[in-house]
Write a protein that holds these residues in place. Structure first.
Motif, PDB file in Angstrom:
ATOM      1  N   SER A  42      -2.840  14.440  17.487  1.00  0.00           N
ATOM      2  CA  SER A  42      -3.312  13.607  18.594  1.00  0.00           C
ATOM      3  C   SER A  42      -4.806  13.316  18.496  1.00  0.00           C
ATOM      4  CB  SER A  42      -3.020  14.292  19.930  1.00  0.00           C
ATOM      5  OG  SER A  42      -3.548  13.540  21.005  1.00  0.00           O
ATOM      6  N   PHE A  45      -7.151  13.774  24.322  1.00  0.00           N
ATOM      7  CA  PHE A  45      -6.391  14.734  25.121  1.00  0.00           C
ATOM      8  C   PHE A  45      -5.750  14.007  26.304  1.00  0.00           C
ATOM      9  CE2 PHE A  45      -9.882  17.228  23.231  1.00  0.00           C
ATOM     10  CZ  PHE A  45      -9.148  18.212  22.600  1.00  0.00           C
ATOM     11  N   SER A  63      -4.258   9.639  22.870  1.00  0.00           N
ATOM     12  CA  SER A  63      -4.246  10.061  24.265  1.00  0.00           C
ATOM     13  C   SER A  63      -5.409   9.453  25.042  1.00  0.00           C
ATOM     14  CB  SER A  63      -4.288  11.590  24.347  1.00  0.00           C
ATOM     15  OG  SER A  63      -3.178  12.152  23.659  1.00  0.00           O
ATOM     16  N   TYR A  70      -6.528  17.020  18.634  1.00  0.00           N
ATOM     17  CA  TYR A  70      -5.919  18.292  18.244  1.00  0.00           C
ATOM     18  C   TYR A  70      -4.726  18.070  17.338  1.00  0.00           C
ATOM     19  CZ  TYR A  70      -2.425  17.248  21.877  1.00  0.00           C
ATOM     20  OH  TYR A  70      -1.447  16.657  22.630  1.00  0.00           O
ATOM     21  N   LYS A  72      -1.248  20.069  16.837  1.00  0.00           N
ATOM     22  CA  LYS A  72      -0.389  21.126  17.391  1.00  0.00           C
ATOM     23  C   LYS A  72       0.553  21.621  16.310  1.00  0.00           C
ATOM     24  CE  LYS A  72       2.782  22.221  21.170  1.00  0.00           C
ATOM     25  NZ  LYS A  72       3.583  21.687  22.305  1.00  0.00           N
TER      26      LYS A  72
END
Length: 458
Positions: A42, A45, A63, A70, A72
């Motif tokens: 991503s 956030f 986002s 980030y 994940k």
């Protein structure tokens, strides 16, 4: 004004997008190399604005909040016992050295990006300005040392200086030291003169500090012009109380027209303690204000900039005979890029240390507004300067992420070191507590940086 704002914003968003993508690509590629499942990649956030999945069931997303990003990774500790994924591709089941490489790859990619950027910069050609002193600011640290104008600075602390950037770097490295050794040579001959300058511990943190260590010492680079436009206003100063703002151009003082900054300093010095009528140009309008210098500052300082709490705008224009373009072959550009990146890494680390020990005031810390302004100005100057800006911010991003805060990459690496020493992972409870403390510290630092940015606007 509005166009300028949107230009800075666009340059900032582009820079942020590039550098975040580079950083997260480091984590992503390292995870793929070690066959760790990536659940989401991503940029930003918060709520997802756009996403798609690939054949490996990895979700790529953009986002809403673009201040970060980030990757994940699949972690069995976050899944229920009914989750059917195996453990071989889970991040938490990897060896410590593999997890460390995956985490460290983000900052490493930031440094690699800087190297690649500087390879391009050096191959295109980098501008070089010879460090020839145009003039010396009266009553400054340099003026007291006896150094004259129209000389070239050849070395500082016995380290050769070929341009103003190298001069600035060596002066900056001397912050916190007691002495500075400067060697100069006349433009017309090769006679070298060496001067030893005694420095006070807090010389860089003076109220009239314009953030450039060269000017703070009292050196004006060649063809420097100080114009009566306000570039900074001190909090609770006479200027702020009068209603002056950054960007105001002083037109007249007591109905006497002002053409250069020396006229401002002369008018106020010759009439200490007087209430001045000042006319300024602000957003194409003439505004009349009343300025009364602070009596306490009149006692403790003889500099007009300190007395009224302002800094003027400084414009530099280097003649072509003192300005050259250095262009390199591919091999030489690669070597220079490694050298330049290492220099910037050392400079950034040194700056952080000086902030921690107090040699540099925390008020010099910049936030997103300062970065946006730098992005806009560098983009306006051209591709070379924008790439140089991206390289510097990329290095800063890499180093900051290596700090041992639990919410940053350095925090994860710190936990892995403890895990290696203990022979088992730190409990989830302790990790979560560390993340809370780390988040609070980062929020405080970010709020302080934003406060500094806003205070510079008023």
């Amino acid at each position: 004004m509005l166009l300028h704002f949107f230009w800075n914003l666009a340059a900032f968003v582009l820079a942020l997008g590039i550098l975040i993508t580079v950083h997260e690509c480091g984590h992503f590629i390292a995870a793929r190399v070690f066959k760790v499942k990536v659940e989401r990649f991503s940029i930003g956030f918060g709520p997802i604005l756009w996403s798609r999945r690939d054949s490996n069931d990895t979700e790529y997303a953009i986002s809403a909040v673009l201040f970060g990003g980030y990757v994940k990774l699949y972690n069995t500790q976050e899944k229920s016992i009914y989750y059917n994924q195996g453990h071989n591709n889970a991040f938490n089941h990897q060896h410590v050295w593999k997890k460390s490489i995956i985490v460290a790859s983000g900052p490493i990619f930031n440094f690699i990006f800087s190297i690649l950027s500087y390879v391009i910069i050096f191959m295109i050609g980098i501008p070089v300005h010879k460090p020839i002193i145009y003039s010396i600011i009266p009553d400054s640290i340099i003026a007291q040392s006896g150094i004259q104008s129209d000389v070239e600075i050849t070395s500082i602390n016995n380290i050769k200086t070929h341009n103003w950037n190298s001069v600035r770097l060596e002066i900056f490295n001397s912050i916190g030291k007691e002495k500075l050794i400067i060697s100069t040579t006349s433009i017309n001959d090769m006679c070298i003169k060496t001067y030893t300058i005694n420095l006070s511990h807090n010389w860089f943190n003076n109220l009239d500090n314009p953030k450039d260590p060269i000017i703070t010492l009292g050196i004006l680079p060649f063809n420097t012009n100080i114009v009566p436009i306000l570039s900074r206003i001190q909090p609770d100063s006479a200027a702020q109380q009068a209603g002056l703002k950054i960007g105001d151009k002083i037109i007249s003082i007591d109905d006497q027209l002002i053409h250069h900054w020396e006229s401002v300093t002369t008018a106020i010095k010759n009439n200490p303690g007087k209430n001045f009528k000042i006319s300024v140009e602000r957003e194409n309008k003439i505004i009349n204000l009343n300025l009364t210098p602070n009596k306490k500052n009149l006692i403790h300082s003889d500099k007009v900039e300190n007395i009224i709490g302002v800094l003027p705008k400084i414009i530099s224009d280097t003649p072509t005979k003192y300005y050259t373009i250095h262009q390199y072959s591919l091999h030489a550009a690669i070597l220079q890029a490694f050298k330049k990146t290492w220099t910037l890494i050392c400079l950034t680390t040194n700056t952080l240390l000086k902030l921690i020990i107090g040699d540099i005031k925390i008020t010099h810390l910049g936030g997103p507004i300062a970065i946006a302004k730098g992005a806009g100005e560098s983009a306006q100057s051209g591709l070379i300067y924008y790439l140089m800006f991206l390289s510097l911010i990329s290095i800063n991003l890499g180093i900051v992420n290596l700090l041992p805060f639990p919410t940053l990459d350095g925090g994860y690496l710190f936990f892995f070191i403890i895990e290696k020493i203990k022979g088992k992972a730190i409990s989830k409870k302790i990790q979560n507590f560390g993340y809370i403390i780390g988040s609070i510290m980062l929020i405080i630092i970010m709020c302080l940086a934003c406060f500094n940015d806003i205070s510079r606007l008023w």
